[in-house]
Design an enzyme around this catalytic site. Sequence first.
Site, PDB file in Angstrom:
ATOM      1  N   LYS A   9      19.923  33.266 -37.801  1.00  0.00           N
ATOM      2  CA  LYS A   9      19.573  34.687 -37.841  1.00  0.00           C
ATOM      3  C   LYS A   9      18.172  34.862 -37.286  1.00  0.00           C
ATOM      4  CE  LYS A   9      16.507  34.311 -41.415  1.00  0.00           C
ATOM      5  NZ  LYS A   9      15.028  34.520 -41.269  1.00  0.00           N
ATOM      6  N   GLY A  95      12.763  24.527 -41.038  1.00  0.00           N
ATOM      7  CA  GLY A  95      11.462  25.168 -41.156  1.00  0.00           C
ATOM      8  C   GLY A  95      11.118  26.061 -39.993  1.00  0.00           C
ATOM      9  N   GLY A  97      12.409  29.408 -39.600  1.00  0.00           N
ATOM     10  CA  GLY A  97      12.561  30.833 -39.845  1.00  0.00           C
ATOM     11  C   GLY A  97      13.860  31.405 -39.319  1.00  0.00           C
ATOM     12  N   LEU A  98      14.826  30.531 -39.000  1.00  0.00           N
ATOM     13  CA  LEU A  98      16.115  30.984 -38.473  1.00  0.00           C
ATOM     14  C   LEU A  98      17.218  30.941 -39.528  1.00  0.00           C
ATOM     15  CD1 LEU A  98      16.114  29.254 -34.950  1.00  0.00           C
ATOM     16  CD2 LEU A  98      15.212  31.504 -35.594  1.00  0.00           C
ATOM     17  N   GLY A  99      16.863  30.576 -40.757  1.00  0.00           N
ATOM     18  CA  GLY A  99      17.817  30.629 -41.857  1.00  0.00           C
ATOM     19  C   GLY A  99      18.852  29.532 -41.869  1.00  0.00           C
ATOM     20  N   GLY A 101      19.235  26.497 -43.357  1.00  0.00           N
ATOM     21  CA  GLY A 101      19.676  25.989 -44.654  1.00  0.00           C
ATOM     22  C   GLY A 101      20.452  27.032 -45.440  1.00  0.00           C
ATOM     23  N   SER A 102      19.979  28.278 -45.403  1.00  0.00           N
ATOM     24  CA  SER A 102      20.673  29.366 -46.099  1.00  0.00           C
ATOM     25  C   SER A 102      22.042  29.618 -45.490  1.00  0.00           C
ATOM     26  CB  SER A 102      19.831  30.648 -46.036  1.00  0.00           C
ATOM     27  OG  SER A 102      18.603  30.486 -46.715  1.00  0.00           O
ATOM     28  N   ASP A 135      17.768  34.390 -48.705  1.00  0.00           N
ATOM     29  CA  ASP A 135      18.432  34.642 -47.424  1.00  0.00           C
ATOM     30  C   ASP A 135      19.924  34.316 -47.436  1.00  0.00           C
ATOM     31  OD1 ASP A 135      16.161  35.587 -46.225  1.00  0.00           O
ATOM     32  OD2 ASP A 135      15.790  33.822 -44.979  1.00  0.00           O
TER      33      ASP A 135
END
Length: 278
Positions: A9, A95, A97-99, A101-102, A135
């Site tokens: 994302k 790490g 900011g693209l999500g 892991g979420s 997220d």
Amino acid sequence: MNTFPAPAKLNLFLHVIGRRDDGYHLLQTVFRFIGYSDQLGFDVTNDGVIRHLNLVPGLTDTDDLCVRAAKLLQKRSGKEMLGVGIHLSKNIPLGGGLGGGSSDAATTLIVLNRLWGINWGRERLMALGLELGADVPIFIYGRNAFAEGVGEKLEVINLPPAWYVVLTPPAPISTAAVFASRELTRNTIPIKMAAFSMAQGHNDLELVAMRLQPVIAEWLDWLKGRHGSTKVAMSGSGSCVFAEFPSESAAREVLRQLPDSMSGFIAPGLARHPLSDF
């Protein structure tokens, strides 16, 4: 073993408008899915054991959101007799900011909800996902959205077609470190999405992230120097930065100009999550 996508994302903007008494930050943001994904495979078993078949370097079982998501769903649904082997093909940078892991956690919940025969509705899965991270719900929600609260209050937003150049600095950032910074702006004036132009938005986390990892500023400046983009920003808490373009050809031309010292990819904006109807 069938595989399932876990897309990245982008936060087209991210405003920090306050802080709750429990320490969580109140946000306003627009989430957009892009066509760049991790891939997950699931091998259902009857032994009650949840295994990650190829743990990503740098992650432990405790950190692994896929395993945590599977264990949480197993416990809450009463399916302790069922297990799964999870295979993750990792493309989304850690790490960044693209999500990533979420998104992996959300795909795990969505797919095991079906494969284990639980068949909960999306709202119930979203509530479970929120326990894993702020997220996670957007990836279960499955639509591009304007988000408020800690990111869990979601409203569908229709976005025009676009292509993105996403740069991936070799400088992973801790989300917790960014939000803990005393320099973080926490009082951006809330907006009403209906009267808001996306171009007006910004990312309140950028300045803090750039102080923690100065390379982000350098890569962001490089993108700002390209012609034809409609927006340039950092995604989430960083470190990835992106530029939006109206066409694939424009995005490819910018990627072609990328110096050898930088890395990145292009991806289309998606209208919805690829598993939105699964």
